[in-house]
Design a protein around this motif. Structure first.
Motif, PDB file in Angstrom:
ATOM      1  N   GLY A  39      29.725  91.942  -3.552  1.00 21.77           N
ATOM      2  CA  GLY A  39      29.316  93.320  -3.780  1.00 21.77           C
ATOM      3  C   GLY A  39      30.241  94.035  -4.748  1.00 21.77           C
ATOM      4  O   GLY A  39      29.791  94.795  -5.615  1.00 21.77           O
ATOM      5  N   TYR A  40      31.555  93.758  -4.616  1.00 29.19           N
ATOM      6  CA  TYR A  40      32.521  94.358  -5.546  1.00 29.19           C
ATOM      7  C   TYR A  40      32.278  93.862  -6.966  1.00 29.19           C
ATOM      8  O   TYR A  40      32.298  94.656  -7.925  1.00 29.19           O
ATOM      9  N   LYS A  41      32.023  92.575  -7.117  1.00 31.12           N
ATOM     10  CA  LYS A  41      31.782  92.014  -8.448  1.00 31.12           C
ATOM     11  C   LYS A  41      30.470  92.541  -9.040  1.00 31.12           C
ATOM     12  O   LYS A  41      30.359  92.740 -10.254  1.00 31.12           O
ATOM     13  N   THR A  42      29.483  92.782  -8.194  1.00 29.96           N
ATOM     14  CA  THR A  42      28.227  93.371  -8.665  1.00 29.96           C
ATOM     15  C   THR A  42      28.471  94.780  -9.188  1.00 29.96           C
ATOM     16  O   THR A  42      27.976  95.167 -10.252  1.00 29.96           O
ATOM     17  N   LEU A  48      30.924  97.518 -16.189  1.00 31.81           N
ATOM     18  CA  LEU A  48      31.101  96.955 -17.528  1.00 31.81           C
ATOM     19  C   LEU A  48      29.872  97.214 -18.391  1.00 31.81           C
ATOM     20  O   LEU A  48      29.983  97.599 -19.559  1.00 31.81           O
ATOM     21  N   ALA A  49      28.691  96.996 -17.794  1.00 29.18           N
ATOM     22  CA  ALA A  49      27.451  97.178 -18.545  1.00 29.18           C
ATOM     23  C   ALA A  49      27.211  98.646 -18.898  1.00 29.18           C
ATOM     24  O   ALA A  49      26.588  98.958 -19.924  1.00 29.18           O
ATOM     25  N   ARG A 230      34.044  91.306 -24.267  1.00 34.15           N
ATOM     26  CA  ARG A 230      33.171  92.031 -23.340  1.00 34.15           C
ATOM     27  C   ARG A 230      32.050  91.134 -22.836  1.00 34.15           C
ATOM     28  O   ARG A 230      31.762  91.097 -21.639  1.00 34.15           O
ATOM     29  N   ASP A 231      31.403  90.404 -23.739  1.00 34.92           N
ATOM     30  CA  ASP A 231      30.285  89.541 -23.348  1.00 34.92           C
ATOM     31  C   ASP A 231      30.751  88.441 -22.398  1.00 34.92           C
ATOM     32  O   ASP A 231      30.066  88.117 -21.414  1.00 34.92           O
ATOM     33  N   GLU A 232      31.905  87.857 -22.677  1.00 31.62           N
ATOM     34  CA  GLU A 232      32.429  86.794 -21.809  1.00 31.62           C
ATOM     35  C   GLU A 232      32.763  87.338 -20.423  1.00 31.62           C
ATOM     36  O   GLU A 232      32.435  86.721 -19.406  1.00 31.62           O
ATOM     37  N   LEU A 233      33.408  88.488 -20.382  1.00 33.06           N
ATOM     38  CA  LEU A 233      33.801  89.071 -19.097  1.00 33.06           C
ATOM     39  C   LEU A 233      32.584  89.504 -18.295  1.00 33.06           C
ATOM     40  O   LEU A 233      32.507  89.253 -17.087  1.00 33.06           O
ATOM     41  N   SER A 236      30.809  86.306 -16.954  1.00 26.51           N
ATOM     42  CA  SER A 236      31.526  85.643 -15.862  1.00 26.51           C
ATOM     43  C   SER A 236      31.498  86.490 -14.592  1.00 26.51           C
ATOM     44  O   SER A 236      31.412  85.963 -13.482  1.00 26.51           O
ATOM     45  N   THR A 237      31.552  87.820 -14.743  1.00 24.96           N
ATOM     46  CA  THR A 237      31.513  88.710 -13.581  1.00 24.96           C
ATOM     47  C   THR A 237      30.151  88.653 -12.900  1.00 24.96           C
ATOM     48  O   THR A 237      30.056  88.590 -11.669  1.00 24.96           O
ATOM     49  N   GLN A 238      29.087  88.676 -13.693  1.00 22.16           N
ATOM     50  CA  GLN A 238      27.738  88.574 -13.127  1.00 22.16           C
ATOM     51  C   GLN A 238      27.525  87.226 -12.434  1.00 22.16           C
ATOM     52  O   GLN A 238      26.921  87.153 -11.363  1.00 22.16           O
TER      53      GLN A 238
END
Length: 266
Positions: A39-42, A48-49, A230-233, A236-238
Motif C-alpha cells: 500500500g505504501y509503494k502504491t 511520483l506520477a 524518473r521512468d526507472e523509479l 520499479s515502484t509500481q
C-alpha cells in the motif's frame, strides 16, 4: 504398550496441530506486513506520477506554473555541490548524512533506551539538465534509495566512566572518528552509533515540492531522491507494489486456510 503408543501418537498429533496453527498465524502476519508495504509503494507510485517532471531551469524561472497540485514537482539532472560534507564517523565525502547515537540501560527485567544524538545534515547542491540549475533542499530527509549505511557499532561504557568524569579524567567514547560523551549521571551504559549517507553522485532524480525556486520536502511525506531516472523509479515502484500486494493477499489466504485446517484437525 498399545495404550502408551496411542498416547504418544495423540500427543504428537496435538503438537503438530499447534505448530500448524502457529505457522498459519505467522504467514498471516507476514501477509499483512506485505499488504501494508504494498500500500505504501502504491501511494509512492501515485506521488511520483502526480509530480510533473519539469526542466530544472523552468522550476526556477516559472515556479508554480510548471508544478502540479500543492506544488508537487520533480526534476533530474547532473549534480553540482560546491562544498561537500564530510561524515562525522567514517569521514566520507557526501551530500547528506544521518547520525544517530542511542543509549540503553537495564531497568528491572527489561531494558530502556533513549536517543542521545540524532542529526540530519544536507549540503547545498543543485541539479541541472542543461536548462539551468535548480537548488535542492534535502535537509529534512526523506526516502533516498541511494542512501547507504556506512557505520553501525555498539559499545558498552566502562564501569568507572562516571567516576573518571567526576574527577575530570573522563574520555569520550570513540565511534570511528566520532567522539561521543555520555552526559553526566546518565543511566545508559550501552550505546549504538549508526551513520547513513548519500555519497556525491553524478546525477540524481528528486521528487518533492516547489518553494520559491527550490525543490524541497513536501512536509511529512519527505523528499524522494534516487540515482534512477524518473521512468526507472516509477516502473520499479509500481512493480514492487503489484508484487507485494499480490504476495500479501496470497499469504493471508494460505494462512487462513492452514488455520482452518488446524482447527478442524483439533
Amino acid at each position: 504398550m498399545g495404550a502408551r503408543a496411542s498416547g504418544k501418537s495423540e500427543k504428537s498429533l496435538k503438537e503438530g496441530v499447534l505448530n500448524m496453527g502457529a505457522i498459519a498465524a505467522l504467514i498471516v502476519a507476514i501477509g499483512i506486513v506485505a499488504l501494508i508495504f504494498g500500500g505504501y509503494k502504491t501511494w509512492q507510485a501515485k506521488k511520483l506520477a502526480g509530480a510533473p517532471l519539469a526542466p530544472t531551469g523552468d522550476i526556477v524561472t516559472k515556479g508554480d506554473s510548471v508544478a502540479g497540485e500543492k506544488g508537487a514537482i520533480s526534476a533530474e539532472g547532473d549534480v553540482s555541490c560546491p562544498k561537500v560534507l564530510i561524515s562525522p564517523v567514517t569521514k566520507t565525502e557526501c551530500i547528506y548524512y544521518e547520525l544517530k547515537v542511542e543509549g540503553s540501560w537495564k531497568d528491572g527485567d527489561s531494558r530502556k533506551s533513549k536517543t542521545y544524538v540524532e542529526e540530519k545534515v544536507a549540503a547545498g547542491f543543485t541539479l541541472d539538465d542543461g536548462s539551468g540549475p535548480v537548488p535542492v533542499d534535502a535537509s529534512q530527509g526523506g526516502d533516498f534509495d541511494c542512501m547507504e549505511k556506512t557505520f553501525s557499532e555498539t559499545k558498552k561504557e566502562g564501569l568507572f566512566a562516571d567516576l573518571k568524569s567526576a574527577v575530570g579524567k573522563g574520555e569520550p567514547m570513540m565511534f570511528g572518528e566520532y567522539p561521543f560523551e555520555n552526559p553526566a549521571m546518565s543511566k545508559a551504559d550501552t550505546f549504538e552509533c549508526t551513520e547513513k549517507l548519500v555519497k556525491v553522485p553524478s546525477r540524481l532524480y528528486v521528487c518533492g515540492k516547489h518553494a520559491e525556486g527550490v525543490v524541497t520536502s513536501p512536509g511529512w511525506t519527505g523528499l524522494i531522491m534516487s540515482t534512477k531516472s524518473r521512468d526507472e523509479l516509477l516502473g520499479s515502484t509500481q512493480d514492487t507494489a503489484k508484487k507485494t500486494l499480490m504476495g500479501g493477499g496470497i499469504g493471508i489466504g494460505v494462512g487462513i486456510v492452514l488455520g482452518i485446517i488446524s482447527k478442524l484437525i483439533a
